[in-house]
Scaffold this motif. Structure first.
Motif, PDB file in Angstrom:
ATOM      1  N   ARG A  30      42.962 -25.478 -23.931  1.00  0.00           N
ATOM      2  CA  ARG A  30      43.158 -26.725 -24.689  1.00  0.00           C
ATOM      3  C   ARG A  30      42.866 -26.510 -26.182  1.00  0.00           C
ATOM      4  O   ARG A  30      43.632 -26.919 -27.045  1.00  0.00           O
ATOM      5  CB  ARG A  30      42.252 -27.856 -24.183  1.00  0.00           C
TER       6      ARG A  30
ATOM      7  N   HIS B  28      36.298 -23.558 -33.660  1.00  0.00           N
ATOM      8  CA  HIS B  28      36.599 -23.822 -32.249  1.00  0.00           C
ATOM      9  C   HIS B  28      37.795 -22.972 -31.796  1.00  0.00           C
ATOM     10  O   HIS B  28      37.765 -22.352 -30.727  1.00  0.00           O
ATOM     11  CB  HIS B  28      36.955 -25.311 -32.142  1.00  0.00           C
TER      12      HIS B  28
ATOM     13  N   ARG C 194      51.344 -24.494 -34.919  1.00  0.00           N
ATOM     14  CA  ARG C 194      50.818 -25.601 -35.737  1.00  0.00           C
ATOM     15  C   ARG C 194      49.491 -25.183 -36.368  1.00  0.00           C
ATOM     16  O   ARG C 194      49.216 -25.448 -37.534  1.00  0.00           O
ATOM     17  CB  ARG C 194      50.630 -26.850 -34.852  1.00  0.00           C
ATOM     18  N   LYS C 195      48.684 -24.480 -35.615  1.00  0.00           N
ATOM     19  CA  LYS C 195      47.355 -24.109 -36.116  1.00  0.00           C
ATOM     20  C   LYS C 195      47.421 -22.988 -37.154  1.00  0.00           C
ATOM     21  O   LYS C 195      46.445 -22.732 -37.849  1.00  0.00           O
ATOM     22  CB  LYS C 195      46.468 -23.708 -34.929  1.00  0.00           C
TER      23      LYS C 195
ATOM     24  N   ARG D   5      44.031 -25.089 -39.932  1.00  0.00           N
ATOM     25  CA  ARG D   5      42.651 -24.598 -39.838  1.00  0.00           C
ATOM     26  C   ARG D   5      42.433 -23.129 -40.201  1.00  0.00           C
ATOM     27  O   ARG D   5      41.451 -22.816 -40.897  1.00  0.00           O
ATOM     28  CB  ARG D   5      42.102 -24.921 -38.442  1.00  0.00           C
TER      29      ARG D   5
ATOM     30  N   LYS E 279      36.251 -31.105 -41.085  1.00  0.00           N
ATOM     31  CA  LYS E 279      36.704 -31.189 -39.690  1.00  0.00           C
ATOM     32  C   LYS E 279      37.671 -30.040 -39.369  1.00  0.00           C
ATOM     33  O   LYS E 279      37.518 -29.345 -38.369  1.00  0.00           O
ATOM     34  CB  LYS E 279      37.372 -32.554 -39.507  1.00  0.00           C
TER      35      LYS E 279
ATOM     36  N   ASN F  15      45.059 -34.622 -35.409  1.00  0.00           N
ATOM     37  CA  ASN F  15      44.613 -33.436 -36.148  1.00  0.00           C
ATOM     38  C   ASN F  15      45.744 -32.925 -37.024  1.00  0.00           C
ATOM     39  O   ASN F  15      46.288 -31.852 -36.797  1.00  0.00           O
ATOM     40  CB  ASN F  15      44.236 -32.307 -35.168  1.00  0.00           C
TER      41      ASN F  15
ATOM     42  N   ASN G  68      37.436 -27.339 -36.389  1.00  0.00           N
ATOM     43  CA  ASN G  68      38.641 -26.902 -35.662  1.00  0.00           C
ATOM     44  C   ASN G  68      38.899 -25.406 -35.826  1.00  0.00           C
ATOM     45  O   ASN G  68      39.322 -24.742 -34.872  1.00  0.00           O
ATOM     46  CB  ASN G  68      39.866 -27.707 -36.115  1.00  0.00           C
TER      47      ASN G  68
HETATM   48  O1  LIG Z   1      44.025 -31.023 -30.764  1.00  0.00           O
HETATM   49  P1  LIG Z   1      44.383 -29.774 -31.535  1.00  0.00           P
HETATM   50  O2  LIG Z   1      44.807 -30.005 -32.935  1.00  0.00           O
HETATM   51  O3  LIG Z   1      45.291 -28.902 -30.775  1.00  0.00           O
HETATM   52  O4  LIG Z   1      43.055 -28.969 -31.715  1.00  0.00           O
HETATM   53  C1  LIG Z   1      41.957 -29.058 -30.886  1.00  0.00           C
HETATM   54  C2  LIG Z   1      40.791 -29.432 -31.725  1.00  0.00           C
HETATM   55  O5  LIG Z   1      40.697 -30.801 -31.886  1.00  0.00           O
HETATM   56  C3  LIG Z   1      39.557 -31.261 -31.199  1.00  0.00           C
HETATM   57  O6  LIG Z   1      40.012 -31.568 -29.926  1.00  0.00           O
HETATM   58  C4  LIG Z   1      38.933 -32.396 -31.903  1.00  0.00           C
HETATM   59  O7  LIG Z   1      38.561 -32.059 -33.162  1.00  0.00           O
HETATM   60  C5  LIG Z   1      38.615 -30.135 -31.142  1.00  0.00           C
HETATM   61  O8  LIG Z   1      37.826 -30.252 -30.010  1.00  0.00           O
HETATM   62  C6  LIG Z   1      39.513 -28.947 -31.170  1.00  0.00           C
HETATM   63  O9  LIG Z   1      39.006 -28.009 -32.041  1.00  0.00           O
END
Ligand SMILES: O=P(O)(O)OC[C@H]1O[C@](O)(CO)[C@@H](O)[C@@H]1O
Ligand SMILES: NC(=O)C1=CN([C@@H]2O[C@H](COP(=O)(O)OP(=O)(O)OC[C@H]3O[C@@H](n4cnc5c(N)ncnc54)[C@H](O)[C@@H]3O)[C@@H](O)[C@H]2O)C=CC1
Length: 392
Positions: free
Chosen positions: A290, A218, A297-298, A304, A210, A124, A215
């Motif tokens: 999780r 989520h 990073r996010k 995202r 995505k 990601n 992401n």
């Molecule tokens: O793995 P990262 O970048 O921490 O983010 C988690 C995201 O990636 C995923 O695991 C897959 O897209 C999602 O389920 C979730 O939104």
């Protein structure tokens, strides 16, 4: 038999890439730093992928599996020299380390007279293929074959394996199994693997969909869920106020994509509702921890939260619900990484500029979240701005 080397035998390595290639009859060699996992995969010669849905569970055996310890550099290079393809799913922070092992493999292929090596980069991180290529190139110490690093958009949700599984190497996954990859990055033939979908045109729309829709939504759900005491994503999405805010932000992100890429808005909106239904898969037991991990990073400018906000702004729209997503991410940096208000302000200034018209709403939401603003107050705050201030 065709064969693939997969760096990372974790959730995505085993639960998605391994699942697709194993089902298509490929031989798989996993490379991992977890030597207990490597030993177990070798002892069993395979593992099970358990598809979990509202209809129950479907175990799928994956055979023809071997594994190597990452530290066993010579054997890893030899495996890469003989492979038809490689994949990487180790977490973005580990890419530089893997690139060095890949460089040894590219040299081993040159010595063995093998052709270039194509790699599916399953992380990601928008520029993961470039990062991998840059580090691998820098690590070359002799003649080597070329590397074709292809971006993928990993949509399957695979939670962290929990203790108490029937078998320790079982991996529980959702049934969704569509893995688009950037076909033009490949140097060799396209693998015939059901579910692996070559995108021959511009890959950016898949990437942004995505990251900015799936992401972002989520992660926003995870941060809201944590504030309400929800440990699981399915609990958070069943909470109507949370779902309302998250759906609003996801729709704003799809509107930006629709404008930016000139694609119809309808199917993108349907994708949002499909995702919200998939987030409700209780059997997966996916956690807010999780999904929300690694907030810094996010919260990078192209990632995202801020990336979706900026895309919405660039499309000429009003990112009101997306402002809440940004504020939740910033509040997480305050709580988890100890950022103070000045550091948050500098980060947002650098990402959005100092005159962003949505900034007062973001700042107000951050400040209120810091005072323990409830979610229903948050709904009132954003809807108040949404309705009352047509200039934002
Ligand atoms: O793995 P990262 O970048 O921490 O983010 C988690 C995201 O990636 C995923 O695991 C897959 O897209 C999602 O389920 C979730 O939104
Ligand atoms: N789990 C999910 O639902 C999704 C994850 N992703 C992305 O996929 C990537 C992988 O994530 P997960 O599989 O969830 O993580 P994970 O933690 O389950 O698996 C990563 C694996 O890589 C191994 N590893 C670490 N360093 C290594 C190295 N140098 N060499 C070989 N193996 C190494 C770890 O031991 C672990 O087994 C991440 O970038 C993540 O953001 C993307 C979409 C979905």
């Amino acid at each position: 038999m065709t064969s693939i080397v997969i760096f990372g035998a974790g959730a995505i390595g085993r639960g998605f890439v391994g699942a697709l290639f194993g089902a298509a009859g490929w031989r798989i060699t996993f490379i991992d730093v977890d030597t207990a996992l490597v030993d177990r995969l070798n002892a069993d010669g395979g593992y099970r992928v358990v598809e979990v849905s509202h209809d129950g569970e479907r175990p799928v055996p994956i055979d023809q599996v071997g594994a190597l310890a990452f530290a066993d550099g010579g054997a890893v290079a030899e495996a890469l020299a003989g492979a038809d393809l490689a994949a990487v799913a180790v977490g973005a922070a580990n890419l530089p380390q893997v690139a060095i092992a890949l460089a040894r493999g590219l040299e081993a292929r040159a010595r063995a007279g093998a052709g270039p090596l194509d790699v599916l980069v399953c992380e990601n991180l928008p520029d993961a293929p470039a990062v991998l290529t840059r580090h691998a190139t820098a690590a070359l110490a002799g003649p080597a074959v070329a590397l074709g690093a292809a971006h993928t958009a990993i949509g399957r949700m695979v939670p962290v394996p929990v203790p108490g599984l029937a078998e320790p190497t079982d991996v529980r996954v959702e049934p969704y199994a569509f893995l688009p990859y950037e076909a033009r990055a490949f140097t060799g033939p396209r693998p015939e693997v059901p579910g692996l979908v070559p995108i021959t045109g511009d890959f950016a729309m898949y990437d942004d969909r995505k990251l900015f829709v799936h992401n972002m939504g989520h992660c926003m759900l995870a941060y809201l869920g944590e504030r309400r005491g929800h440990a699981f994503i399915w609990q958070a999405v069943a909470d109507v106020e949370l779902r309302y805010l998250v759906r609003g932000a996801m729709i704003q992100a799809t509107e930006a994509l629709s404008t930016g890429y000139r694609v119809p808005a309808g199917p993108l909106a349907a994708h949002v509702d499909d995702l919200l239904a998939r987030f409700g898969n209780a059997g997966l037991a996916d956690t807010t921890e999780r999904v929300g991990r690694d907030p810094l990073r996010k919260m990078q400018p192209d990632d995202r939260m801020l990336g979706a906000y900026r895309a919405c702004r660039e499309a000429g729209n009003r990112p009101t619900y997306l402002a809440v997503a940004v504020a939740l991410g910033a509040a997480r940096l305050v709580r988890e990484d100890g950022w103070d208000a000045a550091r948050v302000a500098r980060h947002l200034d650098a990402a959005l500029g100092t005159a962003d018209p949505g900034r007062p709403l973001i700042d107000r939401a951050i400040e209120s979240l810091g005072r323990g603003l409830s979610v229903d107050e948050l709904v009132r705050l954003v809807d108040g701005v949404h309705l009352a201030d047509p200039t934002f």
